[in-house]
Scaffold this motif. Sequence first.
Motif, short mmCIF file in Angstrom:
data_model
loop_
_atom_site.label_atom_id
_atom_site.label_comp_id
_atom_site.label_asym_id
_atom_site.label_seq_id
_atom_site.Cartn_x
_atom_site.Cartn_y
_atom_site.Cartn_z
N PRO A 39 0.83 -1.20 0.00
CA PRO A 39 0.00 0.00 0.00
C PRO A 39 0.87 1.26 0.00
N ALA A 40 0.53 2.19 -0.89
CA ALA A 40 1.30 3.42 -1.09
C ALA A 40 2.69 3.14 -1.64
N GLY A 41 2.88 1.96 -2.24
CA GLY A 41 4.15 1.63 -2.87
C GLY A 41 4.28 2.24 -4.26
N LEU A 42 5.41 1.97 -4.87
CA LEU A 42 5.75 2.61 -6.15
C LEU A 42 6.05 1.56 -7.20
N ILE A 43 5.46 1.73 -8.39
CA ILE A 43 5.80 0.93 -9.56
C ILE A 43 6.54 1.83 -10.54
N ALA A 44 7.75 1.46 -10.89
CA ALA A 44 8.50 2.15 -11.94
C ALA A 44 8.19 1.44 -13.25
N GLN A 45 7.37 2.07 -14.09
CA GLN A 45 6.97 1.47 -15.36
C GLN A 45 8.03 1.76 -16.40
N ILE A 46 8.79 0.71 -16.74
CA ILE A 46 9.98 0.88 -17.56
C ILE A 46 9.78 0.42 -18.99
N GLY A 47 9.12 -0.73 -19.17
CA GLY A 47 9.08 -1.34 -20.49
C GLY A 47 7.69 -1.72 -20.94
N PHE A 48 7.67 -2.33 -22.12
CA PHE A 48 6.40 -2.72 -22.74
C PHE A 48 6.55 -4.03 -23.50
N LEU A 49 7.33 -4.96 -22.91
CA LEU A 49 7.60 -6.22 -23.59
C LEU A 49 6.33 -7.02 -23.85
N SER A 50 5.34 -6.86 -22.96
CA SER A 50 4.09 -7.61 -23.13
C SER A 50 2.97 -6.77 -23.74
N GLY A 51 3.29 -5.55 -24.12
CA GLY A 51 2.28 -4.72 -24.76
C GLY A 51 2.37 -3.26 -24.36
N GLN A 52 2.01 -2.39 -25.29
CA GLN A 52 2.07 -0.95 -25.06
C GLN A 52 0.77 -0.39 -24.49
N THR A 53 -0.24 -1.23 -24.34
CA THR A 53 -1.49 -0.81 -23.72
C THR A 53 -1.85 -1.79 -22.61
N ALA A 54 -2.63 -1.29 -21.64
CA ALA A 54 -3.02 -2.13 -20.51
C ALA A 54 -4.46 -1.84 -20.13
N SER A 55 -5.18 -2.90 -19.75
CA SER A 55 -6.51 -2.75 -19.18
C SER A 55 -6.34 -2.80 -17.67
N LEU A 56 -6.36 -1.64 -17.04
CA LEU A 56 -6.00 -1.53 -15.64
C LEU A 56 -7.24 -1.56 -14.75
N ASP A 57 -7.22 -2.42 -13.73
CA ASP A 57 -8.30 -2.48 -12.75
C ASP A 57 -8.12 -1.31 -11.78
N ILE A 58 -9.05 -0.38 -11.81
CA ILE A 58 -8.89 0.85 -11.05
C ILE A 58 -9.04 0.65 -9.54
N MET A 59 -9.98 -0.20 -9.12
CA MET A 59 -10.25 -0.31 -7.68
C MET A 59 -9.04 -0.79 -6.89
N PRO A 60 -8.33 -1.87 -7.31
CA PRO A 60 -7.12 -2.23 -6.56
C PRO A 60 -6.09 -1.10 -6.52
N LEU A 61 -5.98 -0.36 -7.63
CA LEU A 61 -5.06 0.77 -7.66
C LEU A 61 -5.44 1.81 -6.61
N LEU A 62 -6.74 2.08 -6.49
CA LEU A 62 -7.21 3.06 -5.52
C LEU A 62 -7.04 2.55 -4.09
N PHE A 63 -7.47 1.31 -3.85
CA PHE A 63 -7.41 0.78 -2.49
C PHE A 63 -5.97 0.68 -1.99
N ARG A 64 -5.04 0.30 -2.88
CA ARG A 64 -3.65 0.17 -2.46
C ARG A 64 -2.90 1.50 -2.55
N GLN A 65 -3.55 2.50 -3.16
CA GLN A 65 -2.97 3.85 -3.27
C GLN A 65 -1.58 3.80 -3.91
N THR A 66 -1.51 3.04 -4.99
CA THR A 66 -0.25 2.79 -5.68
C THR A 66 0.13 3.97 -6.57
N THR A 67 1.41 4.29 -6.59
CA THR A 67 1.95 5.26 -7.54
C THR A 67 2.58 4.51 -8.70
N ILE A 68 2.17 4.82 -9.92
CA ILE A 68 2.79 4.26 -11.12
C ILE A 68 3.53 5.40 -11.81
#
Length: 338
Positions: free
Chosen positions: A251-280
């Motif tokens: 929670p409140a951790g950080l993701i450093a988004q570096i690459g796109f080896l699996s794709g340049q677009t993502a279908s992101l689930d917003i609720m887990p992002l909000l609940f965990r208060q993640t920074t991307i």
Amino acid sequence: MKAWLLKDFGMENLQLEEIPTPEPKTGELLIKVGAVSLNYRDKVIVEGLYEPNMIPKPLIPVSDAAGKVVKTGPGVSRFKIGDRVSSTLYSRWIDGAPGPNEPDYCFGAPLPGGLAEYMIIHEESAVLAPDTLSDEETATLPIAALTAWFSLMDVGHLQRGQTVLVQGTGGVSLFAVQIASALGARVIATSGRDENLAKIRALGAAEGINYRKHPDWAKEALALTGGNGVDLLLDVAGGNGLNQSVAATKPAGLIAQIGFLSGQTASLDIMPLLFRQTTIRGIAVGHRTSFERMNIFLNQHQIKPVIDKVYPFSEARQAYQHLARGPFGKVVITIADA
């Protein structure tokens, strides 16, 4: 001079030719290139999958180069003839926040790159090579090492005792393992091959997760962290796997988004992002000042790049093909004896 020219997209259109050796202008250095290293960016540029509208043709590809200053233009003061230097990807990003047009001034596209006997680098773009590294080793630093360092230090502010997760065993991830371990952080690595996990543990990773055996690898990361998640996660895959990265980060951790080896677009689930208060945070390598700090750290800790194979200049195409197969570490092309 001899230079590899990308005449059009496709490996068959990468041709070795003779062209005039460039002359350094005001503030510029003429570098006798000793070696270059390949990155995923170089591969997709040749394939026409990386911003094709901004790729001039013909193009001398490859951004990451190291070599010796053999001639200087008027007004040069930062370097002298005989100094060993490396390029930086973003040639005008010196410090602070990036400008809005940094991609317009990248070596290897749209600016001429280092897959040639000689290369022009402005003195403000060049970085002094570490004393402890050869040209082949120094050439691995501008993208892979600096991306890892910038993510861990300038953005992540990683501290001793914190936990970082790195994905895969490419150049960025291997540098991240070595740097984070030298800082006293705990490293968890993922890979689809047990043999690669064994190798990355030898570099300093504390634990490894085989994502082929454990497709829900985020659950394994949570188990290894007592259910808390990691402090910092370096995501090189992109795509929909970003959802697992969110789940694996504290929670409140950080993701450093570096690459796109699996794709340049993502279908992101917003609720887990909000609940965990993640920074991307998007990461596009780093600036020259950070590069210079990194080189001091690499010298102090005697960190050596992991190089999978070094190819001669005449076998540049074979080096690209090796990169496409998925090496453990960096693929390098030596040029000094071309």
